[in-house]
Design a protein around this motif. Structure first.
Motif, short mmCIF file in Angstrom:
data_model
loop_
_atom_site.label_atom_id
_atom_site.label_comp_id
_atom_site.label_asym_id
_atom_site.label_seq_id
_atom_site.Cartn_x
_atom_site.Cartn_y
_atom_site.Cartn_z
N TYR A 1 -0.48 -0.32 8.24
CA TYR A 1 0.23 -0.81 7.06
C TYR A 1 -0.36 -0.21 5.79
O TYR A 1 -1.56 0.08 5.72
CB TYR A 1 0.11 -2.34 6.97
N MET B 1 9.01 -3.13 6.02
CA MET B 1 7.98 -3.63 6.93
C MET B 1 8.02 -2.90 8.28
O MET B 1 6.99 -2.74 8.93
CB MET B 1 8.16 -5.14 7.15
N MET C 1 4.30 -2.28 3.10
CA MET C 1 4.34 -3.67 2.65
C MET C 1 4.78 -3.82 1.20
O MET C 1 4.56 -4.86 0.58
CB MET C 1 2.97 -4.33 2.81
N GLY C 2 5.34 -2.80 0.67
CA GLY C 2 5.95 -2.96 -0.64
C GLY C 2 5.21 -2.30 -1.78
O GLY C 2 3.98 -2.30 -1.84
N PRO D 1 -5.20 -7.92 -1.57
CA PRO D 1 -5.36 -9.09 -0.69
C PRO D 1 -4.41 -9.05 0.50
O PRO D 1 -4.80 -9.42 1.62
CB PRO D 1 -5.03 -10.28 -1.62
N LEU D 2 -3.18 -8.58 0.27
CA LEU D 2 -2.22 -8.49 1.37
C LEU D 2 -2.73 -7.55 2.45
O LEU D 2 -2.54 -7.78 3.65
CB LEU D 2 -0.86 -8.01 0.85
N CYS E 1 -5.84 -6.94 3.14
CA CYS E 1 -6.86 -7.65 3.94
C CYS E 1 -6.18 -8.43 5.05
O CYS E 1 -6.67 -8.49 6.18
CB CYS E 1 -7.66 -8.63 3.06
N GLY E 2 -5.04 -9.03 4.75
CA GLY E 2 -4.30 -9.79 5.75
C GLY E 2 -3.76 -8.91 6.85
O GLY E 2 -3.86 -9.24 8.04
N ALA E 3 -3.18 -7.78 6.47
CA ALA E 3 -2.65 -6.87 7.49
C ALA E 3 -3.79 -6.35 8.37
O ALA E 3 -3.65 -6.21 9.59
CB ALA E 3 -1.93 -5.70 6.82
N LEU F 1 -6.55 -7.98 8.94
CA LEU F 1 -6.98 -9.11 9.78
C LEU F 1 -6.06 -9.26 10.99
O LEU F 1 -6.52 -9.53 12.10
CB LEU F 1 -6.98 -10.40 8.94
N THR F 2 -4.77 -9.06 10.77
CA THR F 2 -3.83 -9.10 11.89
C THR F 2 -4.19 -8.03 12.92
O THR F 2 -4.26 -8.30 14.12
CB THR F 2 -2.38 -8.89 11.40
N THR G 1 -7.36 -9.16 14.67
CA THR G 1 -7.20 -10.34 15.51
C THR G 1 -6.36 -10.02 16.74
O THR G 1 -6.69 -10.43 17.85
CB THR G 1 -6.53 -11.48 14.71
N LEU G 2 -5.27 -9.29 16.53
CA LEU G 2 -4.38 -8.98 17.65
C LEU G 2 -4.79 -7.69 18.36
O LEU G 2 -4.13 -7.26 19.30
CB LEU G 2 -2.93 -8.88 17.16
N SER H 1 -11.06 -8.49 -2.80
CA SER H 1 -10.59 -7.99 -1.50
C SER H 1 -11.58 -7.03 -0.87
O SER H 1 -11.78 -7.04 0.35
CB SER H 1 -9.23 -7.32 -1.65
N TRP I 1 -15.76 -9.57 6.27
CA TRP I 1 -15.05 -9.78 7.55
C TRP I 1 -15.01 -8.52 8.42
O TRP I 1 -14.42 -8.53 9.49
CB TRP I 1 -13.61 -10.24 7.27
N GLY J 1 -4.38 -14.41 -0.43
CA GLY J 1 -3.56 -13.21 -0.28
C GLY J 1 -3.66 -12.64 1.12
O GLY J 1 -2.66 -12.17 1.68
N ALA J 2 -4.85 -12.68 1.70
CA ALA J 2 -5.02 -12.18 3.07
C ALA J 2 -4.19 -13.01 4.04
O ALA J 2 -3.60 -12.49 4.99
CB ALA J 2 -6.49 -12.20 3.47
N GLY K 1 -0.70 -11.76 3.65
CA GLY K 1 -0.55 -10.45 4.30
C GLY K 1 -0.59 -10.55 5.82
O GLY K 1 0.17 -9.88 6.52
N ALA K 2 -1.46 -11.43 6.32
CA ALA K 2 -1.55 -11.61 7.78
C ALA K 2 -0.26 -12.23 8.30
O ALA K 2 0.23 -11.87 9.37
CB ALA K 2 -2.76 -12.48 8.12
N THR L 1 2.49 -9.80 8.71
CA THR L 1 2.28 -8.76 9.72
C THR L 1 2.05 -9.32 11.12
O THR L 1 1.65 -8.59 12.01
CB THR L 1 1.08 -7.86 9.32
N LEU M 1 0.57 -12.73 12.18
CA LEU M 1 -0.19 -13.94 12.48
C LEU M 1 0.52 -15.15 11.86
O LEU M 1 1.50 -15.00 11.12
CB LEU M 1 -1.62 -13.84 11.95
#
Lengths: 321, 336, 373
Positions: A60, A105, A110-111, A121-122, A124-126, A128-129, A132-133, A156, A163, B75-76, B79-80, B83, B85
């Protein structure tokens, strides 16, 4: 790592597409056919393409308000992008996002983001996904020199390091946050700032596709292999204003002309591959023609596309409500 | 079925959904506690112990303590969610929305719309709100109307342990961003809560009392007070319907309008500030759509338009309580 | 009997009832009343019902008046012979009030659901009364639970031991219904009797529960002392499948209120609380699947799949059938042509829920059959 001919052709094709796209949008905006706020990426093509050539669909990216280049480099459909920028049905986001929120997506894009510093921050989420996965994917946050001073970006970078996320932070330092010089607004050295978070980084000439590609390759593979976040600082220039309509009076006389003449990424690329005998000029000329035709068609189709209908106003707010 | 506290009810919903779906993860400050420290792990389970025991069961990979860095981790979570989660992020106190609101307001709420429906953001943001803890102005507010104002967010304010478990289960299974607001003074409230998982659908108000004379719409902790007033006044000849919207976005407009059309009188009770709050919103709704049915002016029972004070003497009069609700109901019923 | 004083107290109708509101006295102070005579209307959060005089006598004092809300067990009136002095009545009221809290606490303690393991799965039940003799077993219908007998179990328990159970897939019992067919349900009910070492029982079954009672009596003839079947499954093919689908599919308050209204001759009997209770049950994980499995197994193809009207003669236990004339779920016309040995009681102005709509009459009929056998 050496790039093969197909890769070189693809890189040039993408950079040329971005340039042609942006120059055409510049003209269409001036003629009044594009509404809203538009921020152009021309001049910075090597950064987006050099990074995204190291990514695949499972990876991403989050972009900035200056997002067209990242979009094209990540594989978004150029015609659907043009329709989106014109605010038409069939646009990449159905005409609801526009230039500042262009996204796909399904391509890992992601834009673009209307909020400076909104993307990290987004990402970081992607990341993390991915972690995790266990997808093997990475996530890349592009930020400008303005966004690099936002708390979201700094938070971030810290979170990604804490993390140990597969996240890469890319600073595209084009010299100006709106009208303010980055030499003034960024205190200290960006690479050292990243090092403060324990994130290794490198400063790179953002006009040089090969330098960008190589630095990104190393950083991304290091991160992908579990090494934690990485940082890249590209020094680059934008050819147009902060937004379309910006008279850029804050820039020095002849500044842009000098960059275009001496450090244009497409010119440098051609010189390098032709000089080394990797690609022939006519191959590249052919690409130029193909791209010009593609952009012509994209604009024609966008102009011909219908406006969204009134019902579209109310859809896509929620998955269910 | 057994008696469970609000705290247990939320914990159980989180636990059951984490067992059911490996994509559900938790993140937040000290939600386990002791991260990186030499001493006890799972030392806190959140500041009021709501997530206690989840880290030992699911591990640090799924129960992630964060630095105090709301912008980054909220925000994470967004984002998670976009995508793949289904994160539940803990924004410890609702007052802390100020340091991360962009990620909620401009990112979580809008990705789907801006992307033409091509993003799904199944994130839950749990957050504590409410006065009564002598926690003063920055740890006591009822800011949920600010979230309800934003299209793209769903906002849940549960009124009891049973409601909390079912609504949290729905929040996690829901495909939209959900702000889940837990009143901190309710964590020890107890009632019968089924042991099995169950989901309460969003957008349908609960009617906790049925009466003919006055409609009371109350939110969150205020539902308990409204029920008390209804029970008391029911014995004195004023019969009240009490409506708990459960979710303030989506808001179950029909249940409110239908009830006011029957009773002709409305009292709205909310712990949030009065200006541009839920009470005003519901009063306006009724003024627009059920004006002809009204037999008395609508009354709003809210705190004054001030920050939440620290001193017990001041905070106790700040919070709308049974006496003020009762007085408002009597007033609209013409028995003041 | 001269000198005897009977306390009229707020009844406990259903486990959740903690207080009730006195709607109206049907008789005035000083009026003689017969045992079983409806004397006062009580409203709970769930339902309104009439309270019957537990004994004969003169209504000497209405302690509570219309509009009063009182806890379960609280004194609402006093019955006594005219020979009892007003002073004695006053003293009785005073003493009752002094003792009342303990009494009601003890009563509350006595009615608690319990659970027993049948075929490895939990079955929840409520036992009331502890008289000797053959106990009664109350079996609810599809989507119901043991609380459906709230007006019957306490009354019948005055003279008998009465069990009400939650069928598999219902109430607090296992949500594992196996195949969901009559055989599986019957096995659970008979297994329940085995688990409690109840050899024989007077079966009282409503709707699906009636079908299960029939099946139990056919498969295990010795176990059934008598059968009281209220609007039972098993006597004809017709059944209101729209109701069943509606009950299983509805997830919202308004839809469910309409669906539940079809059960009663007077739909307004369906209170908000009744709807909330059903929705709470239906939200539980596994319930929708359990109900669908049962409905598929027993009502396939929009018809009842278990019909045993031709086998009633094989059942030696006395059978009575109670049916509401306005039953909109299973038509009361299905009683036509049954063997003469089956006694049939048609109730006017009653729908599918005779035991809730006209509990006094239903309780009397059950009592009569149980006592006569």
């Amino acid at each position: 790592m050496e790039l093969n001919r197909e890769q070189l052709l693809a890189a040039y094709h993408q950079m040329r597409t971005i340039r042609e796209f942006e120059e055409r949008v510049h003209r269409e905006f001036s003629s009044g056919s594009i509404p809203g706020f538009v921020h152009l990426y021309a001049g910075e093509e090597a950064c987006a393409v050099g990074v995204c050539m190291n990514l695949s669909a499972k990876d991403y990216i989050a972009s900035t308000h200056r997002g067209h280049g990242h979009c094209i480099a990540k594989g978004c459909d150029v015609k659907a992008m043009m329709k989106e920028i014109f605010g038409r049905k069939g646009g990449l986001c159905g005409g609801k996002g526009g230039s500042m929120h262009i996204a796909d997506m399904s391509k890992g894009m992601m834009g673009a983001n209307g909020i400076v510093g909104g993307g990290p921050p987004l990402i970081c989420g992607a990341a993390l996904t991915a972690k995790t996965l266990k997808t093997g994917g990475v996530a890349v946050a592009f930020v400008g020199d303005g966004g690099f001073n936002q708390g979201t970006t700094l938070e971030s970078m810290n979170l990604a390091a804490v993390w140990k996320l597969p996240a890469i932070f890319v600073l595209e330092d084009n010299g100006y946050a709106e009208s303010t010089a980055s030499s003034w607004s960024i205190s200290g050295e960006p690479v050292k700032r990243a090092a403060g978070f324990g994130i290794p980084g490198e400063q790179v000439n953002g006009h040089d596709f090969f330098a960008v590609y190589e630095a990104a390759r190393k950083a991304i593979s290091r991160t992908r292999e579990g090494g934690g976040p990485s940082f890249l600082h590209f020094k680059v220039s934008r050819y147009f204003g902060h937004f379309e309509g910006d008279a850029t009076t804050y820039r020095g006389a002849g500044e842009v002309d000098k960059v275009r003449a001496e450090r244009d990424c497409l010119t440098l690329f051609r010189k390098r591959v032709e000089g080394a005998g990797l690609l022939k000029a006519d191959q590249l000329d052919t690409i130029d023609k193909e791209v010009a035709a593609l952009i012509d068609a994209a604009v024609a189709e966008a102009k011909a596309a219908p406006e969204p209908s009134a019902e579209d106003l109310l859809t896509d707010v929620y998955a269910s409500y | 079925m057994s008696k469970k506290s609000f705290r247990q009810a939320v914990n159980e919903a989180l636990r059951d959904e984490m067992r059911r779906d490996s994509r559900v993860i938790l993140m937040g400050e000290d939600i386990a506690g002791g991260m990186g420290a030499a001493g006890e792990q799972d030392a806190w389970g959140g500041p009021l112990g709501v997530t206690k025991g989840l880290m030992p069961e699911f591990g640090r990979e799924r129960v992630l303590d964060t630095p105090i860095s709301e912008s980054a981790f909220i925000g994470a979570a967004v984002g998670a969610a976009a995508t793949g989660l289904r994160p539940v992020a803990d924004l410890m106190f609702i007052d802390f929305m100020g340091v991360c609101f962009d990620q909620i307001l401009n990112q979580a709420a809008k990705l789907r719309y801006m992307f033409g429906g091509k993003a799904t953001v199944p994130v839950v943001i749990r957050t504590m709100f409410g006065a009564g803890f002598r926690a003063a102005s920055q740890h006591s507010q009822g800011l949920y109307p600010l979230f309800a104002h934003v299209p793209g967010l769903k906002v849940v304010v549960p009124s009891s342990p049973y409601e909390a478990k079912g609504l949290m289960t729905q929040a996690i299974r829901d495909d939209d961003p959900v702000i889940f607001c837990e009143h901190k003074a309710m964590y020890d409230d107890q009632e019968d809560v089924p042991d099995e998982p169950y989901a309460i659908p969003f957008g349908e108000a609960n009617v906790t009392r049925e009466g003919d004379d006055v409609t009371i719409v109350a939110i969150g902790r205020m539902v308990k007070f409204a029920n008390e007033v209804a029970d008391k006044l029911g014995k004195q000849g004023i019969s009240c319907t009490v409506i708990d919207p459960r979710t303030i976005s989506p808001l179950d407009r029909n249940t409110i309008i239908d009830s006011v059309e029957e009773t002709g009188r409305l009292v709205v009770v909310d712990e949030a500030s009065p200006r541009c709050g839920m009470a005003a919103d519901i009063a306006a709704l009724v003024a627009q759509d059920a004006f002809k049915a009204l037999k008395a002016p609508v009354r709003m029972v809210t705190p004054p338009h001030t920050p939440v004070p620290f001193s017990a003497a001041l905070e106790d009069i700040y919070i709308p309580g049974v006496p003020r609700i009762e007085a408002a109901v009597r007033a609209v019923a013409g028995q003041a | 009997m001269a000198g005897e004083i009977t306390a009229l107290t707020m009844p406990k109708w259903g486990l959740a009832m903690t207080e009730g509101k006195l709607v109206a006295w049907n008789v005035a102070e000083g009026t003689p009343v017969a045992p079983g005579q409806p004397i006062v209307e009580i409203e709970t959060e769930k339902i309104t019902n009439v309270y019957e005089a537990p004994a004969g006598g003169v209504l000497r004092k209405c302690v509570a008046v219309a509009g009063d809300t009182l806890p379960v067990g609280a004194l609402i009136g006093v019955l006594a012979d005219p020979s009892v002095s007003d002073e004695d009545i006053a003293r009785f009221i005073e003493e009752f009030r002094a003792e009342a809290p303990e009494t009601s606490a003890a009563e509350a303690e006595a009615v608690r659901v319990a659970s027993v393991t049948v075929n490895g799965r939990p079955i929840q039940y409520l036992k009331m009364g502890d008289a000797g003799g053959i106990p009664l077993l109350l079996v609810h219908g599809l989507g119901g639970d043991l609380n459906n007998w709230l007006f019957n179990q306490p009354v019948l328990a005055q003279k008998h031991t009465v069990y009400a159970l939650d069928l598999p897939g219902h109430g607090g019992s296992t949500k594992d219904v196996g195949g969901g067919d009559i055989g599986a349900m019957t096995a659970a009910v008979v297994g329940f009797l085995d688990a409690l070492s109840v050899d024989r029982a007077h079966f009282v079954g409503h709707s699906l529960g009636g079908g299960i009672a029939l099946s139990a009596a056919l498969e295990h003839p010795r176990r059934a002392a008598t059968l009281t079947l209220i609007s039972p499954v098993g006597l004809g093919s017709e059944i209101n499948v729209d109701y069943i689908d509606g009950f299983i599919q509805s997830e919202r308050r308004k839809e469910m209120k309409v669906v539940l209204g079809r059960l009663f001759a007077k739909p307004e009997i369906v209170s908000n609380e009744m709807v909330n209770d059903v929705l709470k049950y239906k939200r539980l994980e596994g319930v929708k699947a359990a109900l669908s499995t049962i409905a598929r197994a027993i009502f396939r193809g929009n018809k009842q799949g278990f019909i045993v009207r031709d086998r009633l003669s094989e059942i030696s236990a006395p059978i009575q059938i109670i049916w509401g004339e306005q039953d909109a779920i299973i038509p009361s016309s299905q009683v036509a042509g049954l063997p003469a040995s089956v006694s049939v009681h048609m109730l006017a102005g009653v729908g599918h829920m005779a035991h809730m709509e006209q509990p006094q009459e239903v309780n009397k009929l059950i009592e009569r059959l149980v006592t006569s056998s």
